[in-house]
Structure formats: C-alpha cells, structure tokens
Design an enzyme around this catalytic site. Structure first.
Site: not given
Length: 271
Positions: A45, A252
């Site tokens: 990711s 993230h």
C-alpha cells in the site's frame, strides 16, 4: 488521538487486510528519444498510494493512486512503458504470485516496498492503540523477531525472482517512515514509550530490508530523512493518524507524503 473501541479495531484490521490483486496501467511512451526505461512498480500500500486519494477505479481493492510516487514519477519522466501492479495489503508472497507478470528482459527500472504486512503492521498498531504499553512493546518485539528470523528469506525470494525476470533492471527498494515525532504536539493517545517502540520497529525493518537489497545489488531508498518533521505529532504530518472517514488510510502517507516523502527519494535512486 484517543484509544480505539473494539469496533474500530475490527474495522482497522479488516481494512488493513485488503484483498490483493493484479492490474496493469500503461503510460504513453511519448517522444522515444526522451523516453525513460520501461518501468514496473511493485509492492504494498505504500507503493500503491493508499492514503493519497485519487484512486484508479479499475484497480479495485489494490487502491492504486494517481498521486502515488510511481504514478508521479511516470508522469514526469515518460517511461517507454509503465506497469503498475503494487497492491494494498500485499505481502511478499503476493508480490511473487500476483505482481511480477510485467517484468521481462526489457524492463529498465523497478520500484518496490514490501515487508510491513509480513511483519504484522496492522496487528502491531491495533495492539498498541487498544492495549497497555507493555502489551504494545511485547507485540513490537514479536514483530522485530519475525523480521530477524523469517522476513530475510522471504525478501530473498522476491528479490531473486525480480532479478531473474528483469536481469538488466535498476531495482529500487523503498523503506518505511517512522510514524511519530517524539516529544511532539500530540497531547493524547499513545504514550511516548509506545511511539518510541513503533519508531524503533520501523528502523529495524528498514535495516533488515536495506541489507537484503544490498546483497542483491539493489538500491535502498531511505525515506526516514524526507519524513523527518512530517511524522504524526509533528504539526505538519505527511502521515494519516486515525482517519475515521476511511479507516484503511490510517498510518499511511498522505498525498504530500507521496510527493514530498517518497518521490524525491525514488527520483534520486532511479537516476
């Protein structure tokens, strides 16, 4: 950042364990005289761009973003071809089984980030948010032990497969940022001891990954320097803390993290 409820924990784990998949996108070759080498972007990711928004609808649960560092680099450098197979939730086995199709003898450049999911990133963060500091540190130490005992062999398999399929490619392995600025602006949430342990785990993972990359003749891209003063609790974070609007984006990089944290490191290593 406050402590999660058990419900939020289940959401975080479910989002972090997204399905892996394969899809390929190609950029226009542009002027052949100025074209960069054929480029293939692999990984998890942090390479697909989860957290940056602007996802390619065709990538499904892989959540490949037009604001990810691979897409930004390709747009700026017009490679002769661009294959983007990085996928949210990917582990080393997923890269081996689902992402290497575009690699061939004509591939000139490869990027990759992988290992965080193998080491149990989602469970570490959930444990540290929900449980005691001692439980957090214990879980972090378990992840570090996995990085020492098991991950090197898994990385070796991935790196060897990349080199076999793309023998002439320049391969850039990107690491992970430290999540927290210690002594920063956060007034609640994790303790400093928990933040220190999580940062230490990121450093431990990066050290192991860099060693494996060097042993295979690959370049390691250290993003801890570009993310310095842009960690969570810095006041100018390039990382999501808990994103209640989209829990899967938690921890993230934001779009700024991709363009300001990852892209410069990759651009320097790719040249």
């Amino acid at each position: 950042m406050s402590r999660f409820t058990a419900y939020a924990s289940s959401l975080l784990l479910a989002a972090a364990c997204t399905l892996t998949g394969v899809a390929t996108a190609h950029a226009d070759s542009g002027d052949d005289r100025a074209a960069a080498p054929a480029y293939v972007a692999l990984g998890d990711s942090y390479s697909s761009g989860v957290g940056a928004g602007s996802y390619d609808g065709g990538s499904g649960n892989c959540k490949r973003s037009t604001r990810s560092y691979p897409a930004l680099w390709a747009a700026a450098n017009s490679p002769s071809s661009f294959s983007f197979t990085a996928c949210s939730g990917a582990r080393t086995g997923d890269v081996l089984n689902n992402q290497l199709g575009p690699l061939n003898s004509g591939t000139g450049l490869v990027s990759l980030s992988v290992g965080g999911n193998d080491a149990g990133f989602a469970d570490v963060m959930t444990t540290c948010v929900l449980q005691s500091e001692s439980s957090c540190v214990t879980r972090v130490n378990q992840a570090k032990a996995y990085v020492d005992s098991t991950l090197p062999g898994q990385l070796n398999q991935v790196y060897s497969a990349i080199r076999s399929k793309a023998p002439s490619a320049r391969v850039v392995v990107l690491g992970y940022p430290r999540f927290y600025k210690l002594g920063g602006s956060c007034l609640a949430g994790l303790t400093e001891g928990e933040r220190r342990a999580i940062n230490g785990a990121a450093d431990h993972l990066n050290t192991a990954t860099a060693k494996r990359a060097a042993d295979h003749g690959f370049t390691f891209g250290d993003v801890t320097t570009t993310f310095t003063n842009h960690e969570i609790c810095s006041g100018d974070s390039w990382l999501h803390s808990v994103n209640w609007g989209n829990i899967g984006e938690s921890y993230h990089p934001t779009a700024a993290g991709q363009s300001g944290g990852y892209l410069p490191v990759f651009r320097g290593a790719a040249s």
